[in-house]
Design a protein around this motif. Structure first.
Motif, PDB file in Angstrom:
ATOM      1  N   GLN A   1       0.828  -1.203   0.000  1.00 36.39           N
ATOM      2  CA  GLN A   1       0.000   0.000   0.000  1.00 36.39           C
ATOM      3  C   GLN A   1       0.864   1.255   0.000  1.00 36.39           C
ATOM      4  O   GLN A   1       0.564   2.229  -0.697  1.00 36.39           O
ATOM      5  CB  GLN A   1      -0.927   0.001   1.213  1.00 36.39           C
ATOM      6  N   GLU A   2       1.957   1.230   0.751  1.00 37.35           N
ATOM      7  CA  GLU A   2       2.829   2.405   0.831  1.00 37.35           C
ATOM      8  C   GLU A   2       3.434   2.767  -0.520  1.00 37.35           C
ATOM      9  O   GLU A   2       3.633   3.948  -0.811  1.00 37.35           O
ATOM     10  CB  GLU A   2       3.940   2.162   1.859  1.00 37.35           C
ATOM     11  N   VAL A   3       3.716   1.766  -1.352  1.00 39.52           N
ATOM     12  CA  VAL A   3       4.342   2.053  -2.646  1.00 39.52           C
ATOM     13  C   VAL A   3       3.344   2.019  -3.802  1.00 39.52           C
ATOM     14  O   VAL A   3       3.731   2.158  -4.964  1.00 39.52           O
ATOM     15  CB  VAL A   3       5.507   1.080  -2.932  1.00 39.52           C
ATOM     16  N   GLY A   4       2.064   1.831  -3.505  1.00 41.61           N
ATOM     17  CA  GLY A   4       1.039   1.906  -4.535  1.00 41.61           C
ATOM     18  C   GLY A   4       0.926   0.681  -5.419  1.00 41.61           C
ATOM     19  O   GLY A   4       0.503   0.788  -6.579  1.00 41.61           O
ATOM     20  N   LEU A   5       1.255  -0.503  -4.899  1.00 44.28           N
ATOM     21  CA  LEU A   5       1.168  -1.730  -5.696  1.00 44.28           C
ATOM     22  C   LEU A   5       0.093  -2.688  -5.195  1.00 44.28           C
ATOM     23  O   LEU A   5       0.018  -3.827  -5.663  1.00 44.28           O
ATOM     24  CB  LEU A   5       2.517  -2.466  -5.694  1.00 44.28           C
ATOM     25  N   GLU A   6      -0.740  -2.250  -4.256  1.00 38.51           N
ATOM     26  CA  GLU A   6      -1.705  -3.184  -3.681  1.00 38.51           C
ATOM     27  C   GLU A   6      -2.685  -3.721  -4.723  1.00 38.51           C
ATOM     28  O   GLU A   6      -3.181  -4.844  -4.608  1.00 38.51           O
ATOM     29  CB  GLU A   6      -2.467  -2.530  -2.516  1.00 38.51           C
ATOM     30  N   GLY A   7      -2.946  -2.951  -5.784  1.00 36.82           N
ATOM     31  CA  GLY A   7      -3.903  -3.384  -6.797  1.00 36.82           C
ATOM     32  C   GLY A   7      -3.370  -4.435  -7.752  1.00 36.82           C
ATOM     33  O   GLY A   7      -4.149  -5.050  -8.489  1.00 36.82           O
ATOM     34  N   ILE A   8      -2.059  -4.649  -7.771  1.00 39.94           N
ATOM     35  CA  ILE A   8      -1.473  -5.639  -8.686  1.00 39.94           C
ATOM     36  C   ILE A   8      -0.594  -6.620  -7.908  1.00 39.94           C
ATOM     37  O   ILE A   8       0.384  -7.151  -8.428  1.00 39.94           O
ATOM     38  CB  ILE A   8      -0.658  -4.957  -9.801  1.00 39.94           C
ATOM     39  N   ARG A   9      -0.975  -6.874  -6.696  1.00 35.25           N
ATOM     40  CA  ARG A   9      -0.174  -7.692  -5.793  1.00 35.25           C
ATOM     41  C   ARG A   9       0.027  -9.115  -6.299  1.00 35.25           C
ATOM     42  O   ARG A   9       1.038  -9.747  -6.009  1.00 35.25           O
ATOM     43  CB  ARG A   9      -0.817  -7.710  -4.407  1.00 35.25           C
ATOM     44  N   GLU A  10      -0.942  -9.653  -7.061  1.00 40.47           N
ATOM     45  CA  GLU A  10      -0.853 -11.034  -7.537  1.00 40.47           C
ATOM     46  C   GLU A  10      -0.308 -11.133  -8.962  1.00 40.47           C
ATOM     47  O   GLU A  10      -0.197 -12.223  -9.512  1.00 40.47           O
ATOM     48  CB  GLU A  10      -2.234 -11.695  -7.474  1.00 40.47           C
ATOM     49  N   LYS A  11       0.054 -10.016  -9.537  1.00 39.69           N
ATOM     50  CA  LYS A  11       0.569 -10.003 -10.904  1.00 39.69           C
ATOM     51  C   LYS A  11       2.017 -10.495 -10.919  1.00 39.69           C
ATOM     52  O   LYS A  11       2.811 -10.129 -10.042  1.00 39.69           O
ATOM     53  CB  LYS A  11       0.498  -8.575 -11.446  1.00 39.69           C
ATOM     54  N   PRO A  12       2.411 -11.331 -11.900  1.00 37.22           N
ATOM     55  CA  PRO A  12       3.810 -11.779 -11.947  1.00 37.22           C
ATOM     56  C   PRO A  12       4.747 -10.608 -12.249  1.00 37.22           C
ATOM     57  O   PRO A  12       4.411  -9.717 -13.033  1.00 37.22           O
ATOM     58  CB  PRO A  12       3.822 -12.815 -13.074  1.00 37.22           C
ATOM     59  N   VAL A  13       5.907 -10.636 -11.643  1.00 44.57           N
ATOM     60  CA  VAL A  13       6.857  -9.540 -11.816  1.00 44.57           C
ATOM     61  C   VAL A  13       7.313  -9.422 -13.268  1.00 44.57           C
ATOM     62  O   VAL A  13       7.674  -8.339 -13.726  1.00 44.57           O
ATOM     63  CB  VAL A  13       8.056  -9.733 -10.865  1.00 44.57           C
TER      64      VAL A  13
ATOM     65  N   ASN B   1      14.084   6.479 -10.269  1.00 40.27           N
ATOM     66  CA  ASN B   1      14.291   6.086 -11.665  1.00 40.27           C
ATOM     67  C   ASN B   1      13.088   5.322 -12.207  1.00 40.27           C
ATOM     68  O   ASN B   1      12.583   4.395 -11.575  1.00 40.27           O
ATOM     69  CB  ASN B   1      15.535   5.205 -11.795  1.00 40.27           C
ATOM     70  N   GLY B   2      12.646   5.707 -13.392  1.00 38.25           N
ATOM     71  CA  GLY B   2      11.579   4.983 -14.071  1.00 38.25           C
ATOM     72  C   GLY B   2      10.179   5.304 -13.611  1.00 38.25           C
ATOM     73  O   GLY B   2       9.220   4.723 -14.124  1.00 38.25           O
ATOM     74  N   LEU B   3      10.024   6.218 -12.657  1.00 32.53           N
ATOM     75  CA  LEU B   3       8.696   6.531 -12.139  1.00 32.53           C
ATOM     76  C   LEU B   3       8.061   7.680 -12.916  1.00 32.53           C
ATOM     77  O   LEU B   3       8.746   8.605 -13.360  1.00 32.53           O
ATOM     78  CB  LEU B   3       8.782   6.910 -10.658  1.00 32.53           C
ATOM     79  N   ASP B   4       6.742   7.621 -13.053  1.00 32.78           N
ATOM     80  CA  ASP B   4       6.025   8.733 -13.663  1.00 32.78           C
ATOM     81  C   ASP B   4       5.914   9.867 -12.643  1.00 32.78           C
ATOM     82  O   ASP B   4       6.214   9.679 -11.453  1.00 32.78           O
ATOM     83  CB  ASP B   4       4.637   8.282 -14.140  1.00 32.78           C
ATOM     84  N   PRO B   5       5.516  11.072 -13.077  1.00 34.04           N
ATOM     85  CA  PRO B   5       5.486  12.217 -12.149  1.00 34.04           C
ATOM     86  C   PRO B   5       4.659  11.982 -10.893  1.00 34.04           C
ATOM     87  O   PRO B   5       5.053  12.400  -9.799  1.00 34.04           O
ATOM     88  CB  PRO B   5       4.899  13.341 -13.005  1.00 34.04           C
ATOM     89  N   LEU B   6       3.515  11.289 -11.027  1.00 38.17           N
ATOM     90  CA  LEU B   6       2.700  11.016  -9.842  1.00 38.17           C
ATOM     91  C   LEU B   6       3.428  10.062  -8.906  1.00 38.17           C
ATOM     92  O   LEU B   6       3.417  10.244  -7.681  1.00 38.17           O
ATOM     93  CB  LEU B   6       1.349  10.427 -10.255  1.00 38.17           C
ATOM     94  N   GLY B   7       4.090   9.053  -9.471  1.00 37.34           N
ATOM     95  CA  GLY B   7       4.845   8.117  -8.649  1.00 37.34           C
ATOM     96  C   GLY B   7       5.975   8.798  -7.906  1.00 37.34           C
ATOM     97  O   GLY B   7       6.246   8.493  -6.738  1.00 37.34           O
ATOM     98  N   VAL B   8       6.649   9.730  -8.576  1.00 30.61           N
ATOM     99  CA  VAL B   8       7.721  10.490  -7.926  1.00 30.61           C
ATOM    100  C   VAL B   8       7.171  11.269  -6.741  1.00 30.61           C
ATOM    101  O   VAL B   8       7.749  11.253  -5.640  1.00 30.61           O
ATOM    102  CB  VAL B   8       8.396  11.440  -8.939  1.00 30.61           C
ATOM    103  N   GLN B   9       6.051  11.944  -6.952  1.00 32.25           N
ATOM    104  CA  GLN B   9       5.449  12.728  -5.870  1.00 32.25           C
ATOM    105  C   GLN B   9       5.041  11.838  -4.706  1.00 32.25           C
ATOM    106  O   GLN B   9       5.261  12.178  -3.532  1.00 32.25           O
ATOM    107  CB  GLN B   9       4.243  13.494  -6.404  1.00 32.25           C
ATOM    108  N   GLU B  10       4.472  10.675  -5.007  1.00 31.36           N
ATOM    109  CA  GLU B  10       4.028   9.760  -3.950  1.00 31.36           C
ATOM    110  C   GLU B  10       5.213   9.247  -3.130  1.00 31.36           C
ATOM    111  O   GLU B  10       5.139   9.188  -1.893  1.00 31.36           O
ATOM    112  CB  GLU B  10       3.266   8.588  -4.571  1.00 31.36           C
ATOM    113  N   LEU B  11       6.297   8.892  -3.802  1.00 31.23           N
ATOM    114  CA  LEU B  11       7.446   8.366  -3.068  1.00 31.23           C
ATOM    115  C   LEU B  11       8.168   9.460  -2.286  1.00 31.23           C
ATOM    116  O   LEU B  11       8.658   9.212  -1.185  1.00 31.23           O
ATOM    117  CB  LEU B  11       8.403   7.662  -4.020  1.00 31.23           C
ATOM    118  N   ARG B  12       8.220  10.659  -2.840  1.00 31.12           N
ATOM    119  CA  ARG B  12       8.805  11.759  -2.063  1.00 31.12           C
ATOM    120  C   ARG B  12       8.034  11.950  -0.767  1.00 31.12           C
ATOM    121  O   ARG B  12       8.630  12.110   0.310  1.00 31.12           O
ATOM    122  CB  ARG B  12       8.792  13.054  -2.878  1.00 31.12           C
ATOM    123  N   SER B  13       6.711  11.921  -0.857  1.00 28.59           N
ATOM    124  CA  SER B  13       5.884  12.075   0.346  1.00 28.59           C
ATOM    125  C   SER B  13       6.118  10.925   1.318  1.00 28.59           C
ATOM    126  O   SER B  13       6.167  11.127   2.540  1.00 28.59           O
ATOM    127  CB  SER B  13       4.401  12.147  -0.036  1.00 28.59           C
TER     128      SER B  13
END
Length: 240
Positions: free
Chosen positions: A118-130, A161-173
């Protein structure tokens, strides 16, 4: 707290770091900036206990890192170099393997995995293969793995690296919040806007050591352009 004192490191007699020192207090973010090849990744590897310094010492929470490099891994979370995963497994299963490696309490496994996804925004694809993950999604999963055992110290090499602008903002926070919880973060980045938005201190790694430190509270919003100009000048070695 991270304390790096007079560190020197050479590869095949070619010096990378010489007399490098810095301190990251509890509850703060220290950002490393420097040109490509300046030694940022080497400094992070030394801090994580992945490399032995030729001279000097790194201490985390008061303990010498190299002498305690196995036990210190329970205190440190790191993202250094390209993250490697089991491609055919899901994000959840990769994190379960990390928990087994870290010998975490199995009664807390599910809650910890849910928390970091949840903290990194991957809860919606938790069962998806890497194998189906984009580069940015892999970065998020690598950060989740670094956070899984709730470390006191985070060592992150170019985590945006490799993050979109929203992802960058989320991780900075997220990083700012983690520092607010008392964690020490040592982060390398070449993106000055990321640095200025989250760091408490910025250290310029040039000439094999920290040449200048910037205390970011001295650079409010209306002085960000000045900060960037001074950082670029310090990287070039033009500052007095």
């Amino acid at each position: 707290m991270i304390t790096i004192t007079n560190i020197s490191k050479a590869y095949s007699s070619a010096p990378v770091l010489e007399g490098c020192s810095l301190t990251v207090p509890d509850g703060s973010i220290y950002a490393l900036a420097g040109r490509n090849g300046a030694g940022k990744s080497t400094l992070l590897k030394l801090s994580a206990g992945f490399l032995c310094p030729d001279i000097g010492e790194v201490r985390i929470q008061g303990k010498p890192v190299w002498e305690n490099r196995e036990s210190i891994q329970h205190t440190v979370g790191s993202l250094i170099d390209m993250p490697v995963f089991y491609e055919h497994l899901s994000a959840v299963d990769n994190l379960k393997l990390q928990q087994a490696y870290m010998k975490q309490d199995p009664t807390q496994e599910t809650g910890d995995i849910n928390r970091v996804l949840q903290e990194v925004g991957l809860e919606g694809i938790r069962e998806k293969p890497v194998s189906a993950f984009s580069y940015g999604m892999r970065q998020r999963l690598a950060i989740a793995r670094a956070l899984l055992h709730n470390p006191r110290v985070l060592l992150l090499d170019e985590p945006m690296n490799g993050l979109d602008p929203l992802g960058v903002q989320e991780l900075r926070s997220l990083f700012v919040r983690l520092a607010g919880e008392g964690k020490s973060l040592l982060i390398s980045s070449h993106i000055l806007s990321d640095i200025s938005a989250m760091a408490d201190t910025v250290g310029i790694l040039s000439g094999r050591r920290i040449q200048k430190e910037f205390v970011m509270e001295e650079y409010p919003g209306n002085r960000k352009e000045q900060f960037e100009q001074e950082v670029l000048a310090a990287m070039k070695g033009d500052m007095e």
